[in-house]
Design a protein around this motif. Sequence first.
Motif, PDB file in Angstrom:
ATOM      1  N   LEU B 123       0.838  -1.205   0.000  1.00 24.71           N
ATOM      2  CA  LEU B 123       0.000   0.000   0.000  1.00 24.71           C
ATOM      3  C   LEU B 123       0.873   1.256   0.000  1.00 24.71           C
ATOM      4  O   LEU B 123       0.604   2.211  -0.735  1.00 24.71           O
ATOM      5  N   GLY B 124       1.918   1.237   0.828  1.00 27.44           N
ATOM      6  CA  GLY B 124       2.803   2.386   0.871  1.00 27.44           C
ATOM      7  C   GLY B 124       3.499   2.615  -0.451  1.00 27.44           C
ATOM      8  O   GLY B 124       3.543   3.737  -0.971  1.00 27.44           O
ATOM      9  N   ALA B 125       4.035   1.542  -1.015  1.00 31.21           N
ATOM     10  CA  ALA B 125       4.742   1.687  -2.285  1.00 31.21           C
ATOM     11  C   ALA B 125       3.790   2.147  -3.380  1.00 31.21           C
ATOM     12  O   ALA B 125       4.158   2.953  -4.237  1.00 31.21           O
ATOM     13  N   GLU B 126       2.561   1.676  -3.349  1.00 31.91           N
ATOM     14  CA  GLU B 126       1.613   2.080  -4.391  1.00 31.91           C
ATOM     15  C   GLU B 126       1.236   3.547  -4.269  1.00 31.91           C
ATOM     16  O   GLU B 126       1.039   4.229  -5.271  1.00 31.91           O
ATOM     17  N   ARG B 127       1.135   4.032  -3.045  1.00 32.65           N
ATOM     18  CA  ARG B 127       0.864   5.463  -2.907  1.00 32.65           C
ATOM     19  C   ARG B 127       2.044   6.270  -3.445  1.00 32.65           C
ATOM     20  O   ARG B 127       1.864   7.300  -4.082  1.00 32.65           O
ATOM     21  N   LEU B 128       3.247   5.750  -3.223  1.00 31.29           N
ATOM     22  CA  LEU B 128       4.426   6.441  -3.751  1.00 31.29           C
ATOM     23  C   LEU B 128       4.427   6.421  -5.277  1.00 31.29           C
ATOM     24  O   LEU B 128       4.750   7.420  -5.920  1.00 31.29           O
ATOM     25  N   PHE B 129       4.056   5.285  -5.839  1.00 31.79           N
ATOM     26  CA  PHE B 129       4.053   5.163  -7.297  1.00 31.79           C
ATOM     27  C   PHE B 129       2.836   5.846  -7.917  1.00 31.79           C
ATOM     28  O   PHE B 129       2.822   6.097  -9.109  1.00 31.79           O
ATOM     29  N   GLY B 130       1.805   6.100  -7.116  1.00 28.73           N
ATOM     30  CA  GLY B 130       0.565   6.632  -7.661  1.00 28.73           C
ATOM     31  C   GLY B 130      -0.236   5.601  -8.424  1.00 28.73           C
ATOM     32  O   GLY B 130      -0.721   5.857  -9.523  1.00 28.73           O
ATOM     33  N   ILE B 131      -0.370   4.420  -7.855  1.00 27.83           N
ATOM     34  CA  ILE B 131      -1.083   3.327  -8.525  1.00 27.83           C
ATOM     35  C   ILE B 131      -2.399   3.089  -7.795  1.00 27.83           C
ATOM     36  O   ILE B 131      -2.423   3.086  -6.559  1.00 27.83           O
ATOM     37  N   GLU B 132      -3.448   2.879  -8.547  1.00 26.35           N
ATOM     38  CA  GLU B 132      -4.737   2.495  -7.957  1.00 26.35           C
ATOM     39  C   GLU B 132      -4.930   1.012  -8.231  1.00 26.35           C
ATOM     40  O   GLU B 132      -4.936   0.586  -9.390  1.00 26.35           O
ATOM     41  N   ILE B 133      -5.076   0.199  -7.181  1.00 27.95           N
ATOM     42  CA  ILE B 133      -5.153  -1.246  -7.387  1.00 27.95           C
ATOM     43  C   ILE B 133      -6.573  -1.656  -7.743  1.00 27.95           C
ATOM     44  O   ILE B 133      -7.510  -0.887  -7.564  1.00 27.95           O
ATOM     45  N   THR B 134      -6.715  -2.889  -8.218  1.00 26.31           N
ATOM     46  CA  THR B 134      -8.018  -3.360  -8.699  1.00 26.31           C
ATOM     47  C   THR B 134      -8.918  -3.737  -7.528  1.00 26.31           C
ATOM     48  O   THR B 134      -8.466  -3.918  -6.395  1.00 26.31           O
TER      49      THR B 134
END
Lengths: 218, 433
Positions: B123-134
């Motif tokens: 979750l942290g890495a995705e917020r950094l990358f700006g990714i919205e998961i499915t």
Amino acid sequence: MGLTSIPHSASPENASSGPEIISIEPKGGDGWVTTRLDFLVNWGRSNSLWPMPFGTACCAIEFMATAASKFDLARFGMERMSFSPRQADVLICAGRVPFKLAPIIRRIWQQMPQPKWAISMGACASTGGMFDNYAVVQGIDTIIPVDVYVPGCPPRPEGLIYGIMMLQKKIMTERMSNKSIRDEMEPDPSSKLYIPASRIDEISEPFGNSVHQTRSAP
Amino acid sequence: MATKRTIEVELSTSGLTRDGKPQRVPLVTGGDTGVALAEPPSLELDGEHMLINIGPQHPATHGVLRLVLELDGETVVRCIPHVGYLHCGFEKIGEYRQYNQIIPWTDREDYLNSIGNNVAFALGAERLFGIEITERCKVLRVIAMELSRIASHLVWLGTTCIDIGAFTPFLWSFQERENIYNLLEGWVGARLTTSATRVGGMAADIPDKWLEGLRGFVSTFPKTIYEVDRMLTKNAIWVGRTIGLGVMSPDEALNYGLSGPMLRASGVAYDVRKDFPYLDYETYDFDVPVGTNGDVYDRFLVRVEELRQSVRILEQCIKRLPDGPVNVDDPRVILPPKHKATSEMESMIHHFKNVMEGPRPPVGECYVAVESPKGEKGYYFVSDGTSKPARWRIRPPSFVNLSAIPKMVEGHLLSDVIAINASIDIVMGEIDR
């Protein structure tokens, strides 16, 4: 007195050293037993090992799972966890050992009375595992002599049980006449990670702080 | 102590009746009429204070914690916790690993909650990358987090029972843990160290019929909770060993920065799942149990109730799990399928870049907190635009919770230190990192 012989379960490699059986022959009302003393002592030792769980990290959780009802270490005579080293036979080092913990495991090993054995459970205890850095001892065999290494990160309970059975086989091959078997094997002094026993004692005195203990790092 | 509560005790056996049957008497704790519990002895017998050392090798320290206690008789005057015996340099290692490569380290840091840490890290890495998961990935991650919350609370329950003197709940809780292990093994292939997530998705979708197994677990597990509840909640020994110990008032708990069941047992209804929702937790129907007294007994009640709430969330997850892809459709972070990587030039380049260099987040920093079984677990990243974090920091809840132990044990007896320490639910792997 129906029993006449019990074939023992030592490793087949050792079969050349003679027929190792317990024979019981009833004579009148009295029975008598013959066996080799080595075999009897080893049989008793290997089937009533008291483990001293030195659990530090993830492997300790798998060790607890091994001791719990599904895998049930009691089947191997090991249900009596000895959390005090002076009443223990087997040191099971479960988990990673940083340098700050090195004097403690060494001291625990020295507190255990002979005969004693050590199982290194998991990759971190055996080799440092994935923690190849400034903080972690790269294998507890640089501090204490290890009999059985159990691979895995963490090992499954079946793996640990297999390691324990290997240790039991190893105990069955021991001879009382071999005095050197109980000698403390110092780790290889040519190893880069060798820490002299005197140094370990020094840094564990009496409330060693971390500033002291980082000195033991090579 | 100050708590005045009446608890109907069922298993109180103070002696035998004439027929040889155990005598059952109600036990009132804390009040004038009841049995006095944990009263600190009067300090008239002034003598020399004694220093006593517990740990780092001690079964009741739940790892390699070392407590140095100053005792006056049997009463604790001062307690100094020593940490650092399990420092393994997690955060430093993270600076030399790509984001997906750090995930195996998160398993081993709070090893009771490994799959929950995987989710928190992703979750942290995705917020950094700006990714919205499915959507499917979100529900799968909620399943993962709640399973791991149950597993972690079960270890807490088992070890605490051993510390306080009950062995049976340990066996029950590990039996249920084996069921969770089997589920996790069917999903990601490992029992304890799962490494289940990737940035942008999961390592694997759940296999066929896996939900059947989860449904079976959800239907049988409440029985175990009921048994534990029945065994302990009104047990005279359990109540006597836990009530009125280690009391933290709401203000003190907040000032010490406690979180998780420790904070909620003191009466502060703070749960990251409710207050700063992630993974759509706001759409799930569950309650946050809150204690009133902030003692060891309330912490036990809060954790047992959390087990029930986790089961409720799991039931809702089973109902709503949508079909669809697990991983995001973003070639920057997710490896292309094998057949594409070997047939299409574009996919091959993406595959090569992903494997050799690793995904690169934009420059920036972010902090993501989740509700781990121990409290607010946070991951903080600083990215300098390369594929490895410039700084990766863990906010371990049990480290902050442990800081309150000197406050909690002072004035109590030596044997109560064990119960109070167990009630914090510490994991040395995440405290020392």
